[in-house]
Design an enzyme around this catalytic site. Structure first.
Site, PDB file in Angstrom:
ATOM      1  N   SER A 243      -8.926  34.182 -14.456  1.00 27.26           N
ATOM      2  CA  SER A 243      -8.407  33.826 -13.134  1.00 27.26           C
ATOM      3  C   SER A 243      -8.909  32.448 -12.710  1.00 27.26           C
ATOM      4  O   SER A 243     -10.011  32.032 -13.088  1.00 27.26           O
ATOM      5  CB  SER A 243      -8.899  34.881 -12.144  1.00 27.26           C
ATOM      6  OG  SER A 243      -8.710  34.439 -10.833  1.00 27.26           O
TER       7      SER A 243
ATOM      8  N   TYR B 272     -15.731  40.967  -8.330  1.00 26.44           N
ATOM      9  CA  TYR B 272     -14.503  40.877  -9.141  1.00 26.44           C
ATOM     10  C   TYR B 272     -14.443  39.533  -9.868  1.00 26.44           C
ATOM     11  O   TYR B 272     -14.259  39.468 -11.086  1.00 26.44           O
ATOM     12  CB  TYR B 272     -13.248  41.060  -8.264  1.00 26.44           C
ATOM     13  CG  TYR B 272     -11.989  40.622  -8.981  1.00 26.44           C
ATOM     14  CD1 TYR B 272     -11.460  41.386 -10.018  1.00 26.44           C
ATOM     15  CD2 TYR B 272     -11.349  39.417  -8.654  1.00 26.44           C
ATOM     16  CE1 TYR B 272     -10.327  40.961 -10.713  1.00 26.44           C
ATOM     17  CE2 TYR B 272     -10.219  38.993  -9.334  1.00 26.44           C
ATOM     18  CZ  TYR B 272      -9.713  39.767 -10.363  1.00 26.44           C
ATOM     19  OH  TYR B 272      -8.601  39.343 -11.059  1.00 26.44           O
TER      20      TYR B 272
ATOM     21  N   LYS C 269     -14.721  38.263 -14.175  1.00 23.21           N
ATOM     22  CA  LYS C 269     -13.865  37.375 -14.978  1.00 23.21           C
ATOM     23  C   LYS C 269     -14.713  36.320 -15.689  1.00 23.21           C
ATOM     24  O   LYS C 269     -14.508  36.022 -16.864  1.00 23.21           O
ATOM     25  CB  LYS C 269     -12.800  36.715 -14.092  1.00 23.21           C
ATOM     26  CG  LYS C 269     -11.789  37.701 -13.530  1.00 23.21           C
ATOM     27  CD  LYS C 269     -10.918  38.278 -14.628  1.00 23.21           C
ATOM     28  CE  LYS C 269     -10.219  39.551 -14.228  1.00 23.21           C
ATOM     29  NZ  LYS C 269      -9.572  40.264 -15.320  1.00 23.21           N
TER      30      LYS C 269
HETATM   31  N1  LIG Z   1      -2.395  39.620  -9.879  1.00 24.34           N
HETATM   32  C1  LIG Z   1      -3.194  38.573  -9.696  1.00 24.34           C
HETATM   33  O1  LIG Z   1      -3.144  37.889  -8.665  1.00 24.34           O
HETATM   34  C2  LIG Z   1      -4.182  38.170 -10.782  1.00 24.34           C
HETATM   35  C3  LIG Z   1      -4.734  36.873 -10.760  1.00 24.34           C
HETATM   36  C4  LIG Z   1      -5.650  36.517 -11.746  1.00 24.34           C
HETATM   37  C5  LIG Z   1      -6.000  37.440 -12.741  1.00 24.34           C
HETATM   38  N2  LIG Z   1      -5.459  38.688 -12.727  1.00 24.34           N
HETATM   39  C6  LIG Z   1      -5.857  39.640 -13.770  1.00 24.34           C
HETATM   40  O2  LIG Z   1      -4.699  39.996 -14.525  1.00 24.34           O
HETATM   41  C7  LIG Z   1      -4.804  41.340 -14.995  1.00 24.34           C
HETATM   42  C8  LIG Z   1      -3.573  42.107 -14.583  1.00 24.34           C
HETATM   43  O3  LIG Z   1      -3.418  42.027 -13.171  1.00 24.34           O
HETATM   44  P1  LIG Z   1      -2.239  42.787 -12.411  1.00 24.34           P
HETATM   45  O4  LIG Z   1      -1.981  42.011 -11.166  1.00 24.34           O
HETATM   46  O5  LIG Z   1      -1.131  43.085 -13.339  1.00 24.34           O
HETATM   47  O6  LIG Z   1      -3.013  44.114 -12.000  1.00 24.34           O
HETATM   48  P2  LIG Z   1      -2.468  45.605 -11.939  1.00 24.34           P
HETATM   49  O7  LIG Z   1      -3.486  46.400 -11.209  1.00 24.34           O
HETATM   50  O8  LIG Z   1      -1.060  45.647 -11.464  1.00 24.34           O
HETATM   51  O9  LIG Z   1      -2.467  46.024 -13.479  1.00 24.34           O
HETATM   52  C9  LIG Z   1      -3.632  46.451 -14.147  1.00 24.34           C
HETATM   53  C10 LIG Z   1      -3.264  47.688 -14.931  1.00 24.34           C
HETATM   54  O10 LIG Z   1      -4.431  48.114 -15.643  1.00 24.34           O
HETATM   55  C11 LIG Z   1      -4.563  49.517 -15.532  1.00 24.34           C
HETATM   56  N3  LIG Z   1      -5.977  49.834 -15.709  1.00 24.34           N
HETATM   57  C12 LIG Z   1      -7.031  49.461 -14.924  1.00 24.34           C
HETATM   58  N4  LIG Z   1      -8.173  49.945 -15.442  1.00 24.34           N
HETATM   59  C13 LIG Z   1      -7.837  50.616 -16.581  1.00 24.34           C
HETATM   60  C14 LIG Z   1      -8.584  51.338 -17.548  1.00 24.34           C
HETATM   61  N5  LIG Z   1      -9.904  51.466 -17.458  1.00 24.34           N
HETATM   62  N6  LIG Z   1      -7.919  51.893 -18.594  1.00 24.34           N
HETATM   63  C15 LIG Z   1      -6.564  51.759 -18.713  1.00 24.34           C
HETATM   64  N7  LIG Z   1      -5.812  51.099 -17.818  1.00 24.34           N
HETATM   65  C16 LIG Z   1      -6.439  50.535 -16.764  1.00 24.34           C
HETATM   66  C17 LIG Z   1      -3.992  49.848 -14.148  1.00 24.34           C
HETATM   67  O11 LIG Z   1      -3.544  51.189 -14.059  1.00 24.34           O
HETATM   68  C18 LIG Z   1      -2.842  48.858 -14.042  1.00 24.34           C
HETATM   69  O12 LIG Z   1      -1.637  49.407 -14.553  1.00 24.34           O
HETATM   70  C19 LIG Z   1      -6.109  41.877 -14.403  1.00 24.34           C
HETATM   71  O13 LIG Z   1      -7.120  41.719 -15.374  1.00 24.34           O
HETATM   72  C20 LIG Z   1      -6.372  40.961 -13.222  1.00 24.34           C
HETATM   73  O14 LIG Z   1      -7.742  40.885 -12.932  1.00 24.34           O
HETATM   74  C21 LIG Z   1      -4.534  39.067 -11.784  1.00 24.34           C
END
Ligand SMILES: NC(=O)c1ccc[n+]([C@@H]2O[C@H](COP(=O)([O-])OP(=O)(O)OC[C@H]3O[C@@H](n4cnc5c(N)ncnc54)[C@H](O)[C@@H]3O)[C@@H](O)[C@H]2O)c1
Length: 336
Positions: A124, A149, A153
């Protein structure tokens, strides 16, 4: 070529599933649905017109990895699975260290045990905090994280780079996402925030849909042209395409160990007021908003230099802010 996507039922993972399919890969999802629903899988099947490879399970469970790696021959992994609510991470840091950091350590151990070589990690732009110069390049220093959080990362990036470089055969990339928004054109998949959204766009679309009160604009006295905070919004399908490019680039590397990291953003900074205006002009809908005091900890402005990913990954965001907001609105209308 089988690609395992952890957290593939989530917002970014589900769009990446579609992008991988479109580029001839065979994605396999592992997800425990802790922040998504099984309906995403049937929606993906409708978009892709075929059944979806999914293993339901927790990536902190060593047995799930044994099952996955014996059932499938995996060429690469994209590790999305993580908990991502900044506020919750302040209240319950251990949940975040256990889930996000613990799963990454286990994943690396299992990759080594089963000889899986290629890893793309979801990082991120929070790693940069408030950068001194904008647009922020990958050479900018990583600053102390403002939340557990954000810290997960940074720690995961370090664990991945150190582990990779200590091996003979691992290759990995961290992608530093800016602010993903929008939804797939079909409006069958998109962002599904549980409870009140912490991010601007889902709050805005829920507010316009009448599901929430007026949008709160946190601070109009930032040192920016209109006084509101500036972020880099990227369409989630552009972000999904960046994973395909990163994976292809990684698989192509014949020298291991290999580690690199890239900014993935639109390269444009947009203020909260500009987003409101762009939403109104893209959808014809009026946004009601209220001005509030700045929130402690919010940064003023961050947007990406994407020169490195443009040049090395041959990737560039294609969709405009207006298109992203139109798609976000179509998704909101589809789920209301
Ligand atoms: N959305 C944002 O703004 C953003 C920005 C920067 C980084 N990220 C990173 O990108 C990645 C995806 O983000 P997103 O927005 O799609 O989030 P999201 O919550 O929609 O998707 C994450 C998925 O991981 C699954 N999950 C979580 N823990 C788990 C576990 N222990 N075992 C199996 N499944 C598990 C959840 O059920 C979910 O479906 C994450 O690592 C997040 O930190 C997101």
């Amino acid at each position: 070529m089988n690609i395992l996507i952890t957290g593939g039922a989530g917002f970014i993972g589900s769009h990446t599933y579609v992008a991988l399919k479109e580029h001839g890969f065979t994605p396999i999802i592992v997800d425990n649905f802790s922040n998504s629903t099984e309906k995403v899988i049937s929606q993906l099947a409708e978009i892709c017109q075929e059944s979806i490879e999914i293993v339901k399970g927790d990536v902190n469970d060593p047995k799930i990895w044994d099952q996955l790696f014996t059932q499938y021959s995996i060429e690469g992994i994209i590790h999305f699975a993580a908990a991502k609510a900044v506020g919750e991470s302040v209240e319950n840091p251990l949940k975040y260290y256990r889930n996000n950091v613990g799963s990454t350590i286990l994943l690396l151990e299992k990759m080594q045990q089963y000889g899986i070589k290629n890893l793309v990690f979801s990082s991120s732009c929070t790693v940069y905090g408030q950068p001194e110069t904008l647009p922020v390049t990958e050479n900018s220093p990583v600053l102390r994280a403002l939340s557990p959080y954000g810290n997960t990362k940074q720690i995961c990036e370090e664990i991945i780079s150190e582990t990779t470089l200590a091996t003979q055969d691992l290759k990995s990339i961290s992608l530093r996402y800016f602010n993903p928004i929008g939804a797939h054109k079909s409006a069958k998949i998109g962002e599904l925030p549980l409870g009140p959204p912490a991010n601007l766009i889902p709050y805005l679309t829920q507010s316009v849909a009448g599901l929430r009160g007026p949008l709160q604009v946190w601070g109009t006295d930032y040192p920016t042209p209109d006084g509101t905070a500036i972020r880099d919004y990227i369409h989630v399908c552009d972000l999904a395409d960046a994973h395909v490019k990163a994976l292809a680039y990684l698989i192509k590397q014949d020298k291991a160990p290999f580690y690199d990291y890239f900014n993935i953003g639109s390269g444009q900074g947009s203020s909260v007021m500009q987003v409101i205006q762009a939403f109104e002009s893209a959808t014809g809908k009026k946004v009601n908003y209220e001005i509030r005091d700045k929130r402690p900890g919010d940064i003023t402005s961050v947007y990406a230099s994407t020169e490195k990913s443009n040049k090395i990954l041959d990737w560039k965001a294609k969709r405009s802010l207006e298109e992203s907001l139109r798609d976000a609105w179509a998704w909101q209308e589809a789920i209301k």
